[in-house]
Design a protein around this motif. Structure first.
Motif, PDB file in Angstrom:
ATOM      1  N   MET A 143       6.087  -2.003  -4.853  1.00 37.33           N
ATOM      2  CA  MET A 143       5.484  -0.685  -4.626  1.00 37.33           C
ATOM      3  C   MET A 143       5.323   0.075  -5.945  1.00 37.33           C
ATOM      4  O   MET A 143       4.318   0.735  -6.168  1.00 37.33           O
ATOM      5  CB  MET A 143       6.321   0.138  -3.646  1.00 37.33           C
ATOM      6  CG  MET A 143       5.747   1.534  -3.422  1.00 37.33           C
ATOM      7  SD  MET A 143       6.308   2.327  -1.915  1.00 37.33           S
ATOM      8  CE  MET A 143       8.083   2.360  -2.112  1.00 37.33           C
ATOM      9  N   HIS A 144       6.334  -0.007  -6.788  1.00 35.36           N
ATOM     10  CA  HIS A 144       6.287   0.717  -8.058  1.00 35.36           C
ATOM     11  C   HIS A 144       6.230  -0.264  -9.211  1.00 35.36           C
ATOM     12  O   HIS A 144       7.172  -0.991  -9.478  1.00 35.36           O
ATOM     13  CB  HIS A 144       7.507   1.639  -8.197  1.00 35.36           C
ATOM     14  CG  HIS A 144       7.485   2.760  -7.212  1.00 35.36           C
ATOM     15  ND1 HIS A 144       8.551   3.082  -6.414  1.00 35.36           N
ATOM     16  CD2 HIS A 144       6.502   3.625  -6.875  1.00 35.36           C
ATOM     17  CE1 HIS A 144       8.231   4.103  -5.623  1.00 35.36           C
ATOM     18  NE2 HIS A 144       6.997   4.455  -5.880  1.00 35.36           N
ATOM     19  N   GLN A 145       5.088  -0.291  -9.870  1.00 33.99           N
ATOM     20  CA  GLN A 145       4.886  -1.162 -11.027  1.00 33.99           C
ATOM     21  C   GLN A 145       4.424  -0.323 -12.217  1.00 33.99           C
ATOM     22  O   GLN A 145       4.021   0.828 -12.055  1.00 33.99           O
ATOM     23  CB  GLN A 145       3.774  -2.187 -10.737  1.00 33.99           C
ATOM     24  CG  GLN A 145       4.090  -3.144  -9.587  1.00 33.99           C
ATOM     25  CD  GLN A 145       2.999  -4.191  -9.402  1.00 33.99           C
ATOM     26  OE1 GLN A 145       1.820  -3.909  -9.599  1.00 33.99           O
ATOM     27  NE2 GLN A 145       3.397  -5.397  -9.028  1.00 33.99           N
ATOM     28  N   PHE A 195      -0.583  14.698  -2.445  1.00 33.89           N
ATOM     29  CA  PHE A 195      -1.592  13.758  -1.938  1.00 33.89           C
ATOM     30  C   PHE A 195      -1.542  12.493  -2.777  1.00 33.89           C
ATOM     31  O   PHE A 195      -1.290  12.563  -3.992  1.00 33.89           O
ATOM     32  CB  PHE A 195      -3.001  14.367  -2.000  1.00 33.89           C
ATOM     33  CG  PHE A 195      -3.281  15.325  -0.875  1.00 33.89           C
ATOM     34  CD1 PHE A 195      -3.920  14.901   0.281  1.00 33.89           C
ATOM     35  CD2 PHE A 195      -2.873  16.655  -0.957  1.00 33.89           C
ATOM     36  CE1 PHE A 195      -4.162  15.781   1.330  1.00 33.89           C
ATOM     37  CE2 PHE A 195      -3.106  17.542   0.090  1.00 33.89           C
ATOM     38  CZ  PHE A 195      -3.759  17.105   1.231  1.00 33.89           C
ATOM     39  N   GLU A 196      -1.796  11.371  -2.118  1.00 34.43           N
ATOM     40  CA  GLU A 196      -1.739  10.090  -2.827  1.00 34.43           C
ATOM     41  C   GLU A 196      -2.679   9.081  -2.183  1.00 34.43           C
ATOM     42  O   GLU A 196      -2.777   8.997  -0.955  1.00 34.43           O
ATOM     43  CB  GLU A 196      -0.309   9.523  -2.757  1.00 34.43           C
ATOM     44  CG  GLU A 196      -0.163   8.136  -3.381  1.00 34.43           C
ATOM     45  CD  GLU A 196       1.257   7.576  -3.279  1.00 34.43           C
ATOM     46  OE1 GLU A 196       1.991   7.951  -2.347  1.00 34.43           O
ATOM     47  OE2 GLU A 196       1.618   6.760  -4.142  1.00 34.43           O
ATOM     48  N   HIS A 197      -3.370   8.323  -3.027  1.00 32.63           N
ATOM     49  CA  HIS A 197      -4.091   7.132  -2.579  1.00 32.63           C
ATOM     50  C   HIS A 197      -3.848   6.025  -3.599  1.00 32.63           C
ATOM     51  O   HIS A 197      -3.646   6.287  -4.786  1.00 32.63           O
ATOM     52  CB  HIS A 197      -5.601   7.385  -2.501  1.00 32.63           C
ATOM     53  CG  HIS A 197      -6.066   7.860  -1.153  1.00 32.63           C
ATOM     54  ND1 HIS A 197      -5.744   7.222   0.028  1.00 32.63           N
ATOM     55  CD2 HIS A 197      -6.860   8.909  -0.814  1.00 32.63           C
ATOM     56  CE1 HIS A 197      -6.311   7.865   1.042  1.00 32.63           C
ATOM     57  NE2 HIS A 197      -6.990   8.892   0.571  1.00 32.63           N
ATOM     58  N   ILE A 211      -2.371   7.077  -7.236  1.00 36.92           N
ATOM     59  CA  ILE A 211      -2.543   8.375  -7.901  1.00 36.92           C
ATOM     60  C   ILE A 211      -1.977   9.435  -6.978  1.00 36.92           C
ATOM     61  O   ILE A 211      -2.397   9.543  -5.812  1.00 36.92           O
ATOM     62  CB  ILE A 211      -4.040   8.634  -8.188  1.00 36.92           C
ATOM     63  CG1 ILE A 211      -4.615   7.511  -9.057  1.00 36.92           C
ATOM     64  CG2 ILE A 211      -4.241  10.010  -8.832  1.00 36.92           C
ATOM     65  CD1 ILE A 211      -3.892   7.278 -10.368  1.00 36.92           C
ATOM     66  N   GLU A 212      -1.004  10.230  -7.464  1.00 36.63           N
ATOM     67  CA  GLU A 212      -0.315  11.138  -6.555  1.00 36.63           C
ATOM     68  C   GLU A 212       0.131  12.452  -7.200  1.00 36.63           C
ATOM     69  O   GLU A 212       1.288  12.613  -7.551  1.00 36.63           O
ATOM     70  CB  GLU A 212       0.870  10.454  -5.879  1.00 36.63           C
ATOM     71  CG  GLU A 212       1.801   9.685  -6.774  1.00 36.63           C
ATOM     72  CD  GLU A 212       2.947   9.053  -5.952  1.00 36.63           C
ATOM     73  OE1 GLU A 212       3.480   9.713  -5.053  1.00 36.63           O
ATOM     74  OE2 GLU A 212       3.301   7.905  -6.242  1.00 36.63           O
ATOM     75  N   PRO A 213      -0.800  13.397  -7.308  1.00 37.35           N
ATOM     76  CA  PRO A 213      -0.410  14.711  -7.801  1.00 37.35           C
ATOM     77  C   PRO A 213       0.538  15.418  -6.835  1.00 37.35           C
ATOM     78  O   PRO A 213       0.389  15.302  -5.618  1.00 37.35           O
ATOM     79  CB  PRO A 213      -1.735  15.464  -7.925  1.00 37.35           C
ATOM     80  CG  PRO A 213      -2.677  14.744  -7.033  1.00 37.35           C
ATOM     81  CD  PRO A 213      -2.237  13.304  -7.027  1.00 37.35           C
ATOM     82  N   GLY A 218       0.860  -1.185   0.000  1.00 41.67           N
ATOM     83  CA  GLY A 218       0.000   0.000   0.000  1.00 41.67           C
ATOM     84  C   GLY A 218       0.892   1.228   0.000  1.00 41.67           C
ATOM     85  O   GLY A 218       2.039   1.166   0.468  1.00 41.67           O
ATOM     86  N   ASP A 219       0.392   2.350  -0.496  1.00 43.16           N
ATOM     87  CA  ASP A 219       1.207   3.569  -0.627  1.00 43.16           C
ATOM     88  C   ASP A 219       0.244   4.753  -0.669  1.00 43.16           C
ATOM     89  O   ASP A 219      -0.693   4.764  -1.471  1.00 43.16           O
ATOM     90  CB  ASP A 219       1.998   3.466  -1.944  1.00 43.16           C
ATOM     91  CG  ASP A 219       2.923   4.639  -2.231  1.00 43.16           C
ATOM     92  OD1 ASP A 219       3.204   5.436  -1.310  1.00 43.16           O
ATOM     93  OD2 ASP A 219       3.375   4.738  -3.398  1.00 43.16           O
ATOM     94  N   ALA A 220       0.451   5.732   0.230  1.00 43.75           N
ATOM     95  CA  ALA A 220      -0.418   6.914   0.234  1.00 43.75           C
ATOM     96  C   ALA A 220       0.295   8.074   0.915  1.00 43.75           C
ATOM     97  O   ALA A 220       1.217   7.871   1.715  1.00 43.75           O
ATOM     98  CB  ALA A 220      -1.740   6.632   0.957  1.00 43.75           C
TER      99      ALA A 220
END
Ligand code: MG
Ligand code: MG
Length: 269
Positions: free
Chosen positions: A176-178, A233-235, A202-204, A105-107
């Motif tokens: 984490m990064h794909q 921000f990221e979800h 998604i992380e602007p 997970g990553d946020a």
């Protein structure tokens, strides 16, 4: 690299990882205050992960020395926790992740400390809303670049902000990064189709000034070249087998924010 499509059972594990990330965010939001060091936030994050029986995907990632990234003011992303003191008026961005049974997970979120400049608050609000607009646009059957298009259109409609070019969102799963990389800008209607089983972070990342950045001599911290303040921000969200989205790293699965934007979330998770 091929895009990894997840089964419902795999998404259920990713939800557990996402909830650990959400718990870290909540724990940090609960305690963050002026006078704290950024290191103290890192200790809290590590404790939440340990208590959950999860592991950190940030610690030792390409040598990253901490559990979370903490970026202050003109630092936008990838700041390293340390002895730095958090002050009233600061814009603090926190990014973290967790691994449960091999799934990631990553946020991330930005928060103002005490009373902040109204333009800084607006920067954060625009960044967060652009993330939700991006997730809403990234629905089943859409094309990948519809997400970045929605983020850029919304951001530009709100004022003059710099959207970072060199950094973006990504697929997430057993790493984490794909693939695919998700731009926060660009034309709509291009790239792979968004399908059930796809999970994207998604992380602007935006600034009040220029989108130009540089990396500090610590080899990690990304700052704006013009010293303007940034937000992030990221979800991580999934398209479920029923074709509906579910935000894995949001406590409510993204229901309140996505419903507001006219998107129904899945109840499979
Ligand atoms: Mg990410
Ligand atoms: Mg992140």
């Amino acid at each position: 690299m091929a895009i990894q499509i997840k089964t419902l059972d795999e998404l259920k594990i990713m939800r557990r990882a996402g909830l650990v990330v959400a718990q870290i965010h909540q724990a940090i939001r609960d305690v963050i205050k002026p006078g704290m060091t950024t290191d103290a936030l890192d200790v809290i994050a590590a404790a939440v992960i340990k208590r959950a029986g999860a592991t950190s995907n940030f610690l030792n990632y390409h040598g990253f020395p901490a559990t979370i990234c903490v970026s202050i003011n003109d630092e936008i992303v990838h700041g390293i926790p340390g002895a730095k003191i958090i002050n009233v008026g600061d814009v603090i961005s926190v990014d973290c992740g967790a691994i449960v049974d091999g799934w990631h997970g990553d946020a991330a979120f930005s928060i103002g400390i005490g009373t902040v400049d109204s333009a800084d608050q607006r920067l954060m609000d625009v960044c967060e809303e652009s993330m939700w607009r991006g997730i809403a646009a990234g629905k089943n059957g859409a094309k990948l670049t519809d997400i970045g298009y929605a983020i850029e259109q919304y951001t530009n409609s709100q004022g003059k902000y710099g959207i970072l070019r060199e950094y973006g969102g990504h697929g997430i799963g057993t790493e984490m990064h794909q693939a695919p990389h998700v731009l926060n800008f660009g034309k709509a209607g291009q790239g792979p189709e968004i399908v059930p089983g796809l999970v994207l972070a998604i992380e602007p990342m935006i600034t009040r000034g220029s989108e130009r950045t540089k990396v500090l001599s610590d080899d990690w911290t990304v700052v704006s070249v013009d010293k303007s303040r940034g937000a992030h921000f990221e979800h991580s969200y999934a398209i479920c087998p029923d074709g509906k989205p579910f935000v894995l790293t949001a406590i409510d699965g993204g229901r309140s924010q996505l419903n507001r934007l006219g998107v129904e979330i899945s109840d499979l998770l």
